[in-house]
Enzyme design. Structure first.
Site, mmCIF file in Angstrom:
data_model
loop_
_atom_site.group_PDB
_atom_site.id
_atom_site.type_symbol
_atom_site.label_atom_id
_atom_site.label_comp_id
_atom_site.label_asym_id
_atom_site.label_seq_id
_atom_site.Cartn_x
_atom_site.Cartn_y
_atom_site.Cartn_z
ATOM 1 C CE LYS A 170 41.867 -7.674 -49.531
ATOM 2 N NZ LYS A 170 41.399 -7.344 -48.518
ATOM 3 N N GLY A 223 45.879 -16.347 -46.065
ATOM 4 C CA GLY A 223 44.921 -16.159 -44.823
ATOM 5 C C GLY A 223 44.093 -17.934 -45.209
ATOM 6 C CB SER A 224 40.430 -18.536 -44.726
ATOM 7 O OG SER A 224 39.049 -17.854 -45.681
ATOM 8 C CD GLU A 245 52.482 -20.401 -46.807
ATOM 9 O OE1 GLU A 245 51.962 -21.137 -45.899
ATOM 10 O OE2 GLU A 245 53.822 -20.835 -47.368
ATOM 11 C CB CYS A 279 48.624 -19.885 -39.457
ATOM 12 S SG CYS A 279 50.827 -18.868 -39.914
ATOM 13 C CD GLU A 381 43.266 -22.399 -39.047
ATOM 14 O OE1 GLU A 381 42.869 -21.538 -39.455
ATOM 15 O OE2 GLU A 381 44.417 -22.013 -39.021
HETATM 16 P P1 NAD Z 1 40.328 -14.704 -45.309
HETATM 17 O O1 NAD Z 1 40.719 -15.845 -46.276
HETATM 18 O O2 NAD Z 1 39.372 -14.228 -44.580
HETATM 19 O O3 NAD Z 1 41.000 -14.073 -46.244
HETATM 20 C C1 NAD Z 1 42.603 -12.567 -45.740
HETATM 21 C C2 NAD Z 1 42.764 -11.934 -47.037
HETATM 22 O O4 NAD Z 1 42.334 -12.923 -47.918
HETATM 23 C C3 NAD Z 1 41.439 -11.122 -46.589
HETATM 24 O O5 NAD Z 1 42.834 -9.582 -46.954
HETATM 25 C C4 NAD Z 1 40.268 -11.088 -47.262
HETATM 26 O O6 NAD Z 1 40.240 -9.533 -47.547
HETATM 27 C C5 NAD Z 1 41.307 -11.970 -48.274
HETATM 28 N N1 NAD Z 1 39.866 -12.552 -48.993
HETATM 29 C C6 NAD Z 1 38.972 -12.687 -48.773
HETATM 30 N N2 NAD Z 1 37.937 -12.920 -49.394
HETATM 31 C C7 NAD Z 1 38.937 -12.892 -50.667
HETATM 32 C C8 NAD Z 1 38.521 -13.192 -52.460
HETATM 33 N N3 NAD Z 1 37.139 -14.284 -52.619
HETATM 34 N N4 NAD Z 1 39.611 -13.173 -53.156
HETATM 35 C C9 NAD Z 1 40.158 -13.100 -52.677
HETATM 36 N N5 NAD Z 1 41.020 -12.082 -51.247
HETATM 37 C C10 NAD Z 1 40.081 -12.377 -50.855
HETATM 38 O O7 NAD Z 1 41.395 -15.099 -43.619
HETATM 39 P P2 NAD Z 1 41.914 -13.764 -42.195
HETATM 40 O O8 NAD Z 1 40.534 -14.429 -41.632
HETATM 41 O O9 NAD Z 1 42.354 -12.956 -42.312
HETATM 42 O O10 NAD Z 1 42.759 -14.635 -41.828
HETATM 43 C C11 NAD Z 1 42.687 -16.649 -40.872
HETATM 44 C C12 NAD Z 1 43.091 -17.327 -41.663
HETATM 45 O O11 NAD Z 1 44.356 -17.191 -41.815
HETATM 46 C C13 NAD Z 1 43.646 -18.427 -40.697
HETATM 47 O O12 NAD Z 1 42.556 -19.901 -41.655
HETATM 48 C C14 NAD Z 1 45.249 -18.460 -40.708
HETATM 49 O O13 NAD Z 1 45.347 -19.667 -40.175
HETATM 50 C C15 NAD Z 1 45.859 -17.903 -42.046
HETATM 51 N N6 NAD Z 1 47.137 -17.919 -41.651
HETATM 52 C C16 NAD Z 1 47.942 -18.332 -42.253
HETATM 53 C C17 NAD Z 1 49.372 -18.108 -41.976
HETATM 54 C C18 NAD Z 1 50.481 -18.881 -42.930
HETATM 55 O O14 NAD Z 1 51.137 -18.274 -42.769
HETATM 56 N N7 NAD Z 1 49.878 -20.571 -43.198
HETATM 57 C C19 NAD Z 1 49.748 -16.879 -41.309
HETATM 58 C C20 NAD Z 1 48.746 -15.706 -40.740
HETATM 59 C C21 NAD Z 1 47.513 -16.265 -41.130
#
Ligand code: NAD
Length: 479
Positions: A170, A223-224, A245, A279, A381
């Site tokens: 996804k 993600g976040s 991550e 990130c 962040e």
């Molecule tokens: P996000 O958490 O909003 O979304 C990430 C993914 O999770 C998306 O595919 C989203 O659709 C999905 N998602 C959202 N709600 C969900 C739920 N309830 N259940 C399951 N999946 C769900 O993050 P974003 O805004 O897409 O990305 C930015 C964040 O990602 C920043 O915090 C950044 O630091 C982090 N990031 C971390 C790394 C790492 O390796 N540490 C790398 C890249 C980005």
């Protein structure tokens, strides 16, 4: 309309999402299918059915498929890089670099399929032999963010398939084009139906389905922090394996003895390139007294030369922010930092249109000086081109400030002192440490990940990826 790939077939969704170019918001890249929970269920059913045969496929079969996928990605780097820059807003050279990284990751894990390793050792009991082997875990759910729309999918999908797992992928709703292009390449690579499934859709629908379905043996999430906590809670409640991550507030220390040019280049690169949406971005600069004012002056001069424009235009240093909501967050944090007593030393201006008059989400990189550790700008962040500066008395004070954060992904130091570089590598509480280099920009063949609030579970990438995508079996034999 770009469809989902479920059990080897391209299926329309229940609705569509529009993929917009942040460099020119009049440019619609395409409409992408949005699956509902029933379609996510179909994908999990297909992956579950495909797993027994795929987990017993030969290493040669898996090598051939992953190697071919890597080769096609590399051959199409210019075209895929253009799509990535157009949908996400990274500059074209950065986007092509990300595509090359994705291709190399597939090639690396093609090789890993041939090298699963294992141990054979004598038992402590007479006449008994012990074998330790690794096996695939089953159906894995892969959930990715928008900021690396092809590299992060690659570094989850390639090891998952290499070690014999089936995948339900996804991607981020915001930037589905590169993920779809990768899925299209995988769909022609010779994988049996159901081994790899693409399910685009909302996190609260498709993502939640992956978290709660007991047939999904493991979830790898990037993600976040807020979403990561939901992933963790759901997976713990049903004892599924998971890997997270998440965010960062990565420090870069600049010591009095630093080479000023090296320090400025590293700080500008990792603070502002890719519009600060990494990130691993250095969002906190920690600068010792003796170099502080010279360093800030050099940063400001360098920042004034940066060209903010269409991501795909030659000569652009920094493209747009990814969308209106992220832009709003960046602008809000600049206001919060000023309100708490910080000084906006440079940038932070919203630009409505680029040099050609196209409307986009442009923001000049912002440098905020005179901040203190407890300010929100130093604890949360932002995920944009917004960097704060903390003044430190000496190395020990700088080290303490660098570790004073809930995060622990990457950390850097600019110094010509072997003593301080060596001490920092040992005492930084981050998963990745850089000396005289940007904190962002890492190799694809070594582990990636952090500590504290940034990461949870085994590392991604390199040989360490096997920790997550396999389970260990210990077998005893009396001959
Ligand atoms: P996000 O958490 O909003 O979304 C990430 C993914 O999770 C998306 O595919 C989203 O659709 C999905 N998602 C959202 N709600 C969900 C739920 N309830 N259940 C399951 N999946 C769900 O993050 P974003 O805004 O897409 O990305 C930015 C964040 O990602 C920043 O915090 C950044 O630091 C982090 N990031 C971390 C790394 C790492 O390796 N540490 C790398 C890249 C980005």
């Amino acid at each position: 309309m770009f469809k989902n790939l479920i059990n080897g077939e391209w299926l329309e969704g229940q609705s569509v999402s529009r993929n917009i170019n942040p460099s020119d918001t009049r440019d619609l890249i395409g409409e992408y299918a949005q699956a509902d929970a029933a379609q996510a269920d179909l994908a999990i059913t297909a992956a579950t059915a495909a797993f027994p045969a795929w987990s017993l496929s030969t290493p040669q079969q898996r090598f051939d498929i992953l190697d071919a996928v890597g080769a096609e990605i590399l051959a199409r780097r210019a075209e895929l890089g253009d799509l990535l820059a157009r949908e996400e807003g990274k500059t074209l050279p950065e986007a092509i670099g990300e595509v090359v990284r994705a291709g190399n990751i597939f090639k690396f894990f093609a090789g890993e399929a041939l090298r699963p390793g294992g141990e054979s050792l004598p038992s402590v009991r007479p006449g008994v032999g012990v074998e330790v082997t690794r096996e695939a875990i089953g159906v894995v759910g892969l959930i990715t963010p928008w900021n690396f729309p092809i590299a992060i999918p690659a570094w989850k999908i390639a090891p998952a398939l290499a070690y014999g797992n089936c995948v339900v992928f996804k991607p981020a709703d915001l930037v589905p084009g590169s993920a779809w292009a990768l899925a299209e390449i995988l769909s022609r690579a010779g994988l049996p139906a159901g081994v790899f499934n693409l399910v685009m859709g909302r996190g609260s629908v498709v993502g939640e389905k992956l978290l709660h379905d007991t047939r999904v043996a493991a979830v790898s999430f990037t993600g976040s922090v807020a979403t990561g906590q939901k992933v963790a809670a759901a997976c713990v409640s049903r004892m599924a394996k998971f890997q997270l991550e998440m965010g960062g507030k990565n420090p870069m220390i600049v010591l009095d003895d630093a080479d000023l040019g090296v320090a400025v280049n590293a700080a500008v690169n990792s603070g502002f390139f890719s519009t600060g949406q990494r990130c691993t971005a250095s969002s906190r600069l920690i600068v010792t007294e003796g170099i502080h004012d010279r360093f800030i002056a050099a940063m400001v001069e360098k920042m004034k030369t940066l060209k903010i424009d269409d991501a795909r235009k030659a000569g652009t240093d920094i493209g747009p922010v990814v969308d209106a909501s992220q832009l709003g967050q960046d602008v809000d944090y600049i206001g919060i930092a000023k309100g708490e007593g910080g000084t906006l030393a440079q940038g932070g201006e919203r630009i409505e249109t680029n040099a050609d008059g196209a409307p986009g989400f442009y923001l000049t990189p912002a440098l905020i000086t005179g901040t203190t550790p407890e300010m929100r700008i130093n604890r949360e962040e932002v995920f944009g081109p917004v960097v704060s500066v903390l003044r430190a008395r000496d190395y020990e004070h700088a080290l303490a400030l660098s570790n004073d954060t809930p995060f622990g992904l990457a950390a850097g130091i600019a110094t010509t002192s072997l003593k301080h570089a060596t001490h920092f590598k040992r005492h930084s509480q981050a998963g990745m440490v850089m000396v005289n280099l940007p904190t962002a920009g890492v190799d694809y063949h070594v582990p990636f990940g952090g500590r504290k609030g940034s990461s949870y579970g085994p590392r991604e990438q390199g040989r360490h990826a096997a920790e997550f995508y396999t389970t260990v079996k210990t077998a005893y034999t009396q001959a």
